[in-house]
Design a protein around this motif. Structure first.
Motif, PDB file in Angstrom:
ATOM      1  N   PHE A 128      35.169  79.426  -5.750  1.00 19.13           N
ATOM      2  CA  PHE A 128      36.452  79.209  -5.291  1.00 19.13           C
ATOM      3  C   PHE A 128      36.577  78.082  -4.405  1.00 19.13           C
ATOM      4  O   PHE A 128      35.477  77.673  -3.885  1.00 19.13           O
ATOM      5  CB  PHE A 128      37.038  80.558  -4.773  1.00 19.13           C
ATOM      6  CG  PHE A 128      36.994  81.563  -5.897  1.00 19.13           C
ATOM      7  CD1 PHE A 128      37.853  81.651  -7.078  1.00 19.13           C
ATOM      8  CD2 PHE A 128      35.918  82.629  -5.732  1.00 19.13           C
ATOM      9  CE1 PHE A 128      37.788  82.685  -7.880  1.00 19.13           C
ATOM     10  CE2 PHE A 128      35.825  83.510  -6.828  1.00 19.13           C
ATOM     11  CZ  PHE A 128      36.714  83.405  -7.793  1.00 19.13           C
ATOM     12  N   ASN A 129      37.789  77.797  -4.035  1.00 16.23           N
ATOM     13  CA  ASN A 129      37.859  76.667  -2.830  1.00 16.23           C
ATOM     14  C   ASN A 129      37.427  75.373  -3.160  1.00 16.23           C
ATOM     15  O   ASN A 129      36.695  74.759  -2.324  1.00 16.23           O
ATOM     16  CB  ASN A 129      37.497  77.354  -1.452  1.00 16.23           C
ATOM     17  CG  ASN A 129      38.085  78.601  -1.103  1.00 16.23           C
ATOM     18  OD1 ASN A 129      39.452  78.846  -1.188  1.00 16.23           O
ATOM     19  ND2 ASN A 129      37.148  79.457  -0.903  1.00 16.23           N
ATOM     20  N   THR A 130      37.457  74.810  -4.463  1.00 15.92           N
ATOM     21  CA  THR A 130      36.602  73.824  -4.674  1.00 15.92           C
ATOM     22  C   THR A 130      37.643  72.600  -4.673  1.00 15.92           C
ATOM     23  O   THR A 130      37.304  71.143  -5.110  1.00 15.92           O
ATOM     24  CB  THR A 130      35.951  73.908  -6.100  1.00 15.92           C
ATOM     25  OG1 THR A 130      36.903  74.301  -6.968  1.00 15.92           O
ATOM     26  CG2 THR A 130      34.741  75.027  -5.717  1.00 15.92           C
ATOM     27  N   LYS A 131      38.921  72.702  -4.929  1.00 14.34           N
ATOM     28  CA  LYS A 131      39.886  71.799  -4.749  1.00 14.34           C
ATOM     29  C   LYS A 131      40.182  70.905  -3.422  1.00 14.34           C
ATOM     30  O   LYS A 131      40.103  71.450  -2.633  1.00 14.34           O
ATOM     31  CB  LYS A 131      41.379  72.344  -5.439  1.00 14.34           C
ATOM     32  CG  LYS A 131      41.256  73.026  -6.712  1.00 14.34           C
ATOM     33  CD  LYS A 131      42.657  73.438  -7.078  1.00 14.34           C
ATOM     34  CE  LYS A 131      42.682  73.923  -8.800  1.00 14.34           C
ATOM     35  NZ  LYS A 131      44.002  74.631  -8.980  1.00 14.34           N
ATOM     36  N   THR A 132      40.538  69.578  -3.848  1.00 14.95           N
ATOM     37  CA  THR A 132      40.982  68.849  -2.739  1.00 14.95           C
ATOM     38  C   THR A 132      42.358  69.100  -2.181  1.00 14.95           C
ATOM     39  O   THR A 132      43.113  69.833  -3.117  1.00 14.95           O
ATOM     40  CB  THR A 132      40.775  67.454  -3.087  1.00 14.95           C
ATOM     41  OG1 THR A 132      41.898  67.168  -4.105  1.00 14.95           O
ATOM     42  CG2 THR A 132      39.556  66.805  -3.560  1.00 14.95           C
ATOM     43  N   PHE A 133      42.705  68.802  -1.268  1.00 17.06           N
ATOM     44  CA  PHE A 133      44.112  68.841  -0.683  1.00 17.06           C
ATOM     45  C   PHE A 133      45.141  68.491  -1.658  1.00 17.06           C
ATOM     46  O   PHE A 133      46.044  68.854  -2.034  1.00 17.06           O
ATOM     47  CB  PHE A 133      44.399  68.227   0.500  1.00 17.06           C
ATOM     48  CG  PHE A 133      43.723  68.973   1.617  1.00 17.06           C
ATOM     49  CD1 PHE A 133      44.067  70.249   2.004  1.00 17.06           C
ATOM     50  CD2 PHE A 133      42.751  68.467   2.541  1.00 17.06           C
ATOM     51  CE1 PHE A 133      43.436  71.108   3.037  1.00 17.06           C
ATOM     52  CE2 PHE A 133      41.969  69.122   3.558  1.00 17.06           C
ATOM     53  CZ  PHE A 133      42.562  70.284   3.864  1.00 17.06           C
ATOM     54  N   ALA A 134      44.770  67.169  -2.342  1.00 19.84           N
ATOM     55  CA  ALA A 134      45.875  66.544  -3.326  1.00 19.84           C
ATOM     56  C   ALA A 134      45.883  67.476  -4.542  1.00 19.84           C
ATOM     57  O   ALA A 134      46.966  67.567  -5.251  1.00 19.84           O
ATOM     58  CB  ALA A 134      45.311  64.996  -3.547  1.00 19.84           C
ATOM     59  N   GLU A 135      44.778  67.901  -4.844  1.00 21.64           N
ATOM     60  CA  GLU A 135      44.647  68.738  -6.286  1.00 21.64           C
ATOM     61  C   GLU A 135      45.501  70.103  -6.067  1.00 21.64           C
ATOM     62  O   GLU A 135      46.060  70.654  -6.901  1.00 21.64           O
ATOM     63  CB  GLU A 135      43.310  69.199  -6.562  1.00 21.64           C
ATOM     64  CG  GLU A 135      42.437  68.129  -6.986  1.00 21.64           C
ATOM     65  CD  GLU A 135      41.051  68.397  -7.424  1.00 21.64           C
ATOM     66  OE1 GLU A 135      40.554  67.890  -8.468  1.00 21.64           O
ATOM     67  OE2 GLU A 135      40.395  69.133  -6.659  1.00 21.64           O
ATOM     68  N   MET A 136      45.813  70.753  -4.813  1.00 21.31           N
ATOM     69  CA  MET A 136      46.425  71.740  -4.301  1.00 21.31           C
ATOM     70  C   MET A 136      47.771  71.379  -4.057  1.00 21.31           C
ATOM     71  O   MET A 136      48.602  72.360  -4.126  1.00 21.31           O
ATOM     72  CB  MET A 136      45.758  72.546  -2.903  1.00 21.31           C
ATOM     73  CG  MET A 136      44.264  73.100  -3.435  1.00 21.31           C
ATOM     74  SD  MET A 136      43.914  74.105  -1.861  1.00 21.31           S
ATOM     75  CE  MET A 136      43.490  72.582  -0.888  1.00 21.31           C
ATOM     76  N   GLY A 137      48.080  70.191  -4.041  1.00 22.09           N
ATOM     77  CA  GLY A 137      49.518  69.757  -3.712  1.00 22.09           C
ATOM     78  C   GLY A 137      50.024  69.725  -2.348  1.00 22.09           C
ATOM     79  O   GLY A 137      50.870  69.961  -1.876  1.00 22.09           O
TER      80      GLY A 137
END
Length: 146
Positions: A128-137
């Protein structure tokens, strides 16, 4: 309303982490330090002062219901919340693996969400918690100087 210190510690022990909230704390967040719970208050777009950063250093962030829902969304879970008289039914489905997690009880929704996240983290089915800030919006708030 935020979760309790004990519930937060249980989640953290299992690896709960929120990139946006923990890397960019804001004035809305509730913290606990030395058995005292507090928030900084004020305009959430104002950057934290060095004194405020020192104050929250070593404290424990107590997520609220919205933070728990954000964690589920950021980690590719769908969820539904049903409230019927004194019962709360929270169902979370992992959109990647299809695994379903359910909590049904008379406890507040935030606690039912936390219970499901505990189940998710205990299962250790994936990372979990592998997304970048941009991927999370998510984008950093920048206050303009006027």
């Amino acid at each position: 309303m935020h979760i309790t210190y004990d519930t937060a510690m249980q989640l953290y022990a299992l690896g709960f982490y929120s990139k946006v909230q923990q890397e960019y704390p804001n004035r809305n967040m509730v913290f606990c330090k030395n058995d005292i719970c507090f928030s900084l208050g004020g305009n959430i777009s104002d950057p934290l002062t060095d004194e405020e950063k020192q104050l929250i250093s070593g404290s424990v962030w107590l997520p609220d219901q919205s933070d728990l829902q954000d964690w589920l969304e950021e980690n590719d879970f769908s969820y539904s919340i049903s409230v019927n008289q004194n019962r709360r039914l929270v169902e979370c489905v992992d959109l990647i693996t299809g695994t379903k997690y359910t909590s049904s009880s008379s406890i507040p929704v935030r606690d039912a969400l936390a219970a499901n996240i505990r189940k998710i983290l205990k299962r250790k089915e994936r990372k979990f918690n592998t997304k970048t800030f941009a991927e999370m919006g998510a984008y950093k708030i920048i206050k303009s100087e006027q």
